[in-house]
Motif scaffolding. Structure first.
Motif, PDB file in Angstrom:
ATOM      1  N   THR A   1      -6.539  -5.997  -3.766  1.00 17.59           N
ATOM      2  CA  THR A   1      -6.422  -7.457  -3.838  1.00 17.59           C
ATOM      3  C   THR A   1      -5.010  -7.966  -3.590  1.00 17.59           C
ATOM      4  O   THR A   1      -4.807  -9.168  -3.506  1.00 17.59           O
ATOM      5  N   GLU A   2      -4.026  -7.065  -3.473  1.00 20.22           N
ATOM      6  CA  GLU A   2      -2.640  -7.467  -3.283  1.00 20.22           C
ATOM      7  C   GLU A   2      -1.986  -6.555  -2.250  1.00 20.22           C
ATOM      8  O   GLU A   2      -2.439  -5.429  -2.040  1.00 20.22           O
ATOM      9  N   PRO A   3      -0.886  -6.998  -1.609  1.00 20.06           N
ATOM     10  CA  PRO A   3      -0.182  -6.142  -0.642  1.00 20.06           C
ATOM     11  C   PRO A   3       0.687  -5.114  -1.355  1.00 20.06           C
ATOM     12  O   PRO A   3       1.914  -5.135  -1.291  1.00 20.06           O
ATOM     13  N   LYS A   4       0.047  -4.184  -2.067  1.00 22.86           N
ATOM     14  CA  LYS A   4       0.763  -3.206  -2.879  1.00 22.86           C
ATOM     15  C   LYS A   4       0.120  -1.836  -2.748  1.00 22.86           C
ATOM     16  O   LYS A   4      -1.072  -1.722  -2.487  1.00 22.86           O
ATOM     17  N   ILE A   5       0.933  -0.809  -2.978  1.00 22.73           N
ATOM     18  CA  ILE A   5       0.409   0.522  -3.228  1.00 22.73           C
ATOM     19  C   ILE A   5       0.816   0.884  -4.649  1.00 22.73           C
ATOM     20  O   ILE A   5       1.960   0.662  -5.057  1.00 22.73           O
ATOM     21  N   LYS A   6      -0.137   1.420  -5.416  1.00 24.69           N
ATOM     22  CA  LYS A   6       0.095   1.687  -6.825  1.00 24.69           C
ATOM     23  C   LYS A   6       0.061   3.188  -7.094  1.00 24.69           C
ATOM     24  O   LYS A   6      -0.786   3.912  -6.562  1.00 24.69           O
ATOM     25  N   PHE A   7       0.982   3.618  -7.946  1.00 19.76           N
ATOM     26  CA  PHE A   7       1.031   5.004  -8.397  1.00 19.76           C
ATOM     27  C   PHE A   7       0.876   5.023  -9.918  1.00 19.76           C
ATOM     28  O   PHE A   7       1.642   4.378 -10.640  1.00 19.76           O
ATOM     29  N   TYR A   8      -0.131   5.752 -10.381  1.00 22.31           N
ATOM     30  CA  TYR A   8      -0.443   5.839 -11.807  1.00 22.31           C
ATOM     31  C   TYR A   8      -0.071   7.238 -12.305  1.00 22.31           C
ATOM     32  O   TYR A   8      -0.454   8.242 -11.694  1.00 22.31           O
TER      33      TYR A   8
END
Length: 575
Positions: A534-541
């Motif tokens: 939903t956003e221009p992001k890449i996420k690292f958990y």
């Protein structure tokens, strides 16, 4: 600058009489003043992601406007008629505090009504979970919420719900998208049939509040409720319409509302981001908490599906809990309440997601029930409820500050979660404990799990290409060890395979495809990479853990796990 021909073709279509004069004028202005902005507005079509469709408001195919949402609504209308050919169709529509949400909601209502579909439209802004409840309460076939959740002020969005009250999932999502893509913009019927639009408010509000109190109350004594000192902020959003009333009617009389953030306002003037995941968003609430010596701080995002919580630690200092921590506190409490009521038969389940804390699996095992783990997004937890009617859903959540109590609402619900966390805090305080102490007790029982999230923002066409390349590199050149620990397994949800690197075996993952990679290390650490839907992001958990022998070891264990996370981040070159 050079603009590709396919983008210019889209632009030229939007300069035809199908589109109103204001739209054409805005496009003409962009052509001369902001060619880069014009390219970004038209280089792709907005797509449905984990939380529906979200985007910046403005003209163009990659923007939220009356035409992109109109096409969605016309396609959904056509799809509903195919699915329910001999029924009188009904839909419910809600919207949040964002700029244009009310006008866009009316456009959506107009199009449904123009297609002969009965519309129940909230007369004012309402929380997203109330839409899920209303859809079921009114026996609707579908529902829409106009919201961009916690995104910045320039965003808006469009979330689609199905008959069960949950967001659309396969195969409906793909089939609806196919209907939308088959349409031209001049196929949209904007001519409303006002006789088919009915405004709703008080009746639904009262039913929703009553249901919330029934589902999230657990015999907390009256005195304990009155003794809990609460600070609440709606962060300029919709929860002001429900949470104060729920808390009051449930018996919580000591509620301090952050007045500067009480009035709904889509510009969110007092925060950088209206997201309770961000510590800055709760700055005013924390200041008020210190002023009134509150026990707990609660903040919600603009559409009231996410819940941020701050509590006092063992030194009396207010600290923010993360979504994994609030999730395990609430889940453990629910499980214990069900156990005490002798309601656990072994056919119950809790829900979580692949990027959330593994402690949820430990909790389920301890109580002899199942933890069903799905992709990111509460639509998958709602799908579990629908797919397994012989099992009873107790509750569940995800790391991004969402939680769902029971199945009256089929989406994350900050209204019920707010009441539930107050019940836990009130009972803990009355027994000489605290919400924070209850969390530490869970760490003593199940190990100290610590999670961390990094979000890298990559905007525009170039940003999307960069995100895609990062995922390609992680897939094609996987790391063999991280922070001195071997990578023992890699799960790739895009091709639904898991590779056991120790035994050199590959397994199939029985889960829908998604662009997610998870690395498991030999010490139990877990690293997940996922582009946002939903956003221009890449996420690292990141998830790490260590055995906690006693409360006295908490500070040292916390520092050890923090260091481990930072070492992993450094080795992966993410800082």
């Amino acid at each position: 600058m050079h603009i590709e021909q396919n983008i210019l073709d889209q632009v030229n279509e939007w300069l035809t009489p199908t589109f109103d004069q204001n739209t054409q004028d805005e496009i003409t202005a962009l052509m001369t003043s902001d060619p880069k902005g014009l390219e970004d507005a038209f280089y792709k079509n907005l797509e449905f992601g984990t939380g529906g469709m979200r985007g910046v408001m403005g003209v163009g195919t990659n923007r939220i406007n009356k035409y992109t949402l109109g096409k969605n609504t016309q396609g959904l209308s056509n799809y509903l008629k195919k699915c329910f050919p001999n029924e009188d169709l009904k839909v419910a529509i809600a919207y949040d505090c964002r700029k244009n949400s009310d006008t866009l909601a009316k456009v959506v209502a107009d199009i449904f009504s123009a297609n002969g579909i009965k519309v129940y439209l909230f007369s004012e802004l309402r929380p997203t979970p109330e839409l899920s409840f209303a859809l079921k309460y009114l026996n609707c076939h579908a529902g829409i919420v106009l919201t961009a959740s916690h995104n910045p002020p320039e965003y808006n969005g469009y979330k689609v719900y199905w008959q069960d009250g949950g967001q659309i999932v396969p195969p409906q999502d793909g089939e609806i998208i196919a209907e939308i893509e088959a349409l031209k913009y001049n196929d949209i019927n904007f001519t409303a049939n006002e006789n088919l639009i009915e405004y709703i408010d008080t009746e639904i509000d009262e039913a929703f509040i009553k249901s919330t109190i029934e589902n999230a109350s657990f015999n907390t004594p009256k005195e304990a409720k009155e003794n809990l000192n609460i600070v609440f902020t709606s962060l300029h959003g919709t929860s002001i319409k429900s949470i104060p009333a729920v808390l009051s009617k449930a018996g919580y009389t000591n509620v301090n509302i952050v007045k500067e953030q009480e009035i709904p306002d889509g510009t969110f003037p007092t925060v950088k981001s209206p997201n309770p995941e961000e510590p800055e968003a709760l700055t005013m609430a924390l200041a008020l908490a210190d002023k009134v010596n509150a026990d707990i701080v609660i903040g919600t995002d603009p559409d009231s599906d996410r819940l941020g919580v701050a509590v006092r630690d063992t030194n009396g200092k207010m600290i923010l809990l993360n979504g994994n921590q609030t999730m395990v506190i609430m889940t453990a409490f629910l499980l214990e309440q069900w156990k005490r009521a002798d309601k656990i038969t072994g056919t119950e389940f809790i829900g979580s997601t692949i990027v959330s804390t593994p402690m949820m699996l430990d909790l389920a095992e301890a109580y002899g029930i199942e933890c069903k783990v799905g992709l990111t997004g509460f639509k998958w937890i709602a799908k579990f409820i629908k797919d397994f009617p012989d099992q009873k859903f107790i509750g569940g959540g995800e790391e991004s500050f969402g939680f769902m109590v029971g199945d009256a609402v089929r989406d994350k619900d900050a209204v019920a979660a707010c009441l539930l966390v107050c019940e836990i805090a009130a009972q803990a305080k009355a027994s000489g404990s605290s919400l924070y102490n209850e969390l530490i007790n869970l760490y003593l029982d199940f190990s100290f799990y610590k999670e961390h999230l990094i979000s890298l923002t990559k905007k525009g066409k170039e940003g999307l290409a960069e995100i895609n390349q990062m995922m390609i590199d992680l897939r094609e050149n996987p790391m063999e060890s991280i922070n001195g620990q071997r990578v023992v397994c890699i799960e790739d949800y895009q091709n639904t395979t898991a590779r056991d690197l120790i035994n050199n075996e590959t397994f199939h993952l029985d889960i829908p495809k998604s662009n997610v990679l998870i690395y498991y290390l030999e010490d139990g650490s877990k690293i997940c990479a996922r582009p946002s839907g939903t956003e221009p992001k890449i996420k690292f958990y990141f998830s790490v853990n260590a055995i906690l022998e006693s409360k006295d070891d908490l500070e040292a264990a916390n520092a050890y796990l923090d260091t481990k996370i930072q070492n992993i981040i450094s080795e992966m070159k993410l800082n």
